[in-house]
Motif scaffolding. Sequence first.
Motif, mmCIF file in Angstrom:
data_model
loop_
_atom_site.group_PDB
_atom_site.id
_atom_site.type_symbol
_atom_site.label_atom_id
_atom_site.label_comp_id
_atom_site.label_asym_id
_atom_site.label_seq_id
_atom_site.Cartn_x
_atom_site.Cartn_y
_atom_site.Cartn_z
ATOM 1 N N TYR A 205 -17.172 -38.915 25.149
ATOM 2 C CA TYR A 205 -17.207 -38.282 23.849
ATOM 3 C C TYR A 205 -16.363 -37.014 23.834
ATOM 4 C CZ TYR A 205 -20.526 -34.808 25.578
ATOM 5 O OH TYR A 205 -21.116 -33.788 26.258
ATOM 6 N N MET A 206 -16.222 -36.377 24.986
ATOM 7 C CA MET A 206 -15.452 -35.134 25.033
ATOM 8 C C MET A 206 -13.963 -35.409 24.807
ATOM 9 S SD MET A 206 -17.445 -33.223 28.114
ATOM 10 C CE MET A 206 -16.617 -31.657 27.992
ATOM 11 N N ALA A 207 -13.473 -36.510 25.355
ATOM 12 C CA ALA A 207 -12.068 -36.851 25.152
ATOM 13 C C ALA A 207 -11.795 -37.137 23.685
ATOM 14 C CB ALA A 207 -11.698 -38.064 26.003
ATOM 15 N N ARG A 208 -12.667 -37.904 23.049
ATOM 16 C CA ARG A 208 -12.469 -38.225 21.638
ATOM 17 C C ARG A 208 -12.537 -36.958 20.799
ATOM 18 N NH1 ARG A 208 -14.442 -43.333 18.470
ATOM 19 N NH2 ARG A 208 -13.054 -44.128 20.031
ATOM 20 N N ARG A 209 -13.483 -36.084 21.110
ATOM 21 C CA ARG A 209 -13.624 -34.828 20.367
ATOM 22 C C ARG A 209 -12.342 -34.006 20.488
ATOM 23 N NH1 ARG A 209 -18.913 -31.663 21.590
ATOM 24 N NH2 ARG A 209 -19.789 -33.315 20.303
ATOM 25 N N ALA A 210 -11.688 -34.074 21.644
ATOM 26 C CA ALA A 210 -10.447 -33.325 21.866
ATOM 27 C C ALA A 210 -9.218 -34.085 21.388
ATOM 28 C CB ALA A 210 -10.309 -32.997 23.349
ATOM 29 N N GLY A 211 -9.405 -35.317 20.892
ATOM 30 C CA GLY A 211 -8.281 -36.098 20.401
ATOM 31 C C GLY A 211 -7.496 -36.805 21.493
ATOM 32 N N VAL A 212 -8.101 -36.966 22.666
ATOM 33 C CA VAL A 212 -7.439 -37.621 23.783
ATOM 34 C C VAL A 212 -7.826 -39.099 23.797
ATOM 35 C CG1 VAL A 212 -7.227 -37.689 26.301
ATOM 36 C CG2 VAL A 212 -7.478 -35.497 25.128
ATOM 37 N N PRO A 213 -6.857 -40.008 23.776
ATOM 38 C CA PRO A 213 -7.192 -41.434 23.810
ATOM 39 C C PRO A 213 -7.743 -41.836 25.175
ATOM 40 C CG PRO A 213 -4.828 -41.138 23.895
ATOM 41 C CD PRO A 213 -5.428 -39.774 23.687
ATOM 42 N N VAL A 214 -8.672 -42.799 25.175
ATOM 43 C CA VAL A 214 -9.293 -43.274 26.402
ATOM 44 C C VAL A 214 -9.162 -44.794 26.457
ATOM 45 C CG1 VAL A 214 -11.457 -43.479 27.675
ATOM 46 C CG2 VAL A 214 -10.944 -41.383 26.437
ATOM 47 N N VAL A 215 -8.697 -45.301 27.583
ATOM 48 C CA VAL A 215 -8.612 -46.742 27.815
ATOM 49 C C VAL A 215 -9.305 -47.008 29.141
ATOM 50 C CG1 VAL A 215 -7.066 -48.688 28.189
ATOM 51 C CG2 VAL A 215 -6.414 -46.892 26.593
ATOM 52 N N HIS A 216 -10.268 -47.906 29.146
ATOM 53 C CA HIS A 216 -10.973 -48.237 30.381
ATOM 54 C C HIS A 216 -10.144 -49.233 31.185
ATOM 55 C CE1 HIS A 216 -14.718 -46.105 29.658
ATOM 56 N NE2 HIS A 216 -14.509 -46.375 28.385
ATOM 57 N N VAL A 217 -10.012 -48.961 32.480
ATOM 58 C CA VAL A 217 -9.181 -49.751 33.377
ATOM 59 C C VAL A 217 -10.052 -50.324 34.480
ATOM 60 C CG1 VAL A 217 -7.263 -49.622 35.009
ATOM 61 C CG2 VAL A 217 -7.196 -48.284 32.913
ATOM 62 N N ASP A 218 -9.815 -51.585 34.833
ATOM 63 C CA ASP A 218 -10.516 -52.198 35.957
ATOM 64 C C ASP A 218 -9.980 -51.575 37.249
ATOM 65 O OD1 ASP A 218 -11.845 -53.787 37.758
ATOM 66 O OD2 ASP A 218 -10.688 -55.603 37.324
ATOM 67 N N PRO A 219 -10.822 -50.883 38.020
ATOM 68 C CA PRO A 219 -10.344 -50.192 39.209
ATOM 69 C C PRO A 219 -10.227 -51.080 40.452
ATOM 70 C CG PRO A 219 -12.654 -49.738 38.919
ATOM 71 C CD PRO A 219 -12.231 -50.579 37.740
ATOM 72 N N ALA A 220 -10.482 -52.380 40.326
ATOM 73 C CA ALA A 220 -10.476 -53.274 41.487
ATOM 74 C C ALA A 220 -9.145 -53.225 42.232
ATOM 75 C CB ALA A 220 -10.766 -54.704 41.047
ATOM 76 N N TYR A 221 -9.222 -53.010 43.523
ATOM 77 C CA TYR A 221 -8.086 -53.017 44.457
ATOM 78 C C TYR A 221 -7.087 -51.881 44.255
ATOM 79 C CZ TYR A 221 -10.016 -57.591 45.406
ATOM 80 O OH TYR A 221 -10.874 -58.611 45.703
ATOM 81 N N THR A 222 -7.399 -50.882 43.431
ATOM 82 C CA THR A 222 -6.446 -49.785 43.234
ATOM 83 C C THR A 222 -6.288 -48.939 44.492
ATOM 84 O OG1 THR A 222 -8.206 -48.426 42.274
ATOM 85 C CG2 THR A 222 -6.784 -49.612 40.741
ATOM 86 N N SER A 223 -7.283 -48.918 45.359
ATOM 87 C CA SER A 223 -7.156 -48.122 46.584
ATOM 88 C C SER A 223 -6.460 -48.900 47.696
ATOM 89 C CB SER A 223 -8.532 -47.658 47.073
ATOM 90 O OG SER A 223 -9.318 -48.757 47.449
#
Length: 103
Positions: free
Chosen positions: A1-19
């Motif tokens: 909610y803080m990102a939206r309040r600040a006008g920052v777009p949020v996209v959820h990303v699948d973190p599988a295998y990123t490390s």
Amino acid sequence: YMARRAGVPVVHVDPAYTSRTCAECGHIDQANRVSQARFACRSCGFVDHADRNGSRNIRARAWELWRRGAQSTAPDPLPRPRGGAGRRRSITASGARCASPSF
């Protein structure tokens, strides 16, 4: 909610295998993660801090989703108190009451 309040777009990303994925060449291998803090690609030889490498992979995935037109998935911000609400009371995990300033 803080990102939206600040006008920052949020996209959820699948973190599988990123490390385990090399941010430079895309090679995926469990052995790429040398230690908790060190990443070394077995294919191209790229070396970086493991968290930085993983964050670059997440950023690349988020950018690709955004480029394809993904919409922000941040929840709606919490409603703000109206008028002279002053201080609000909330209950902590232990059940104790605490006063917090309203923003």
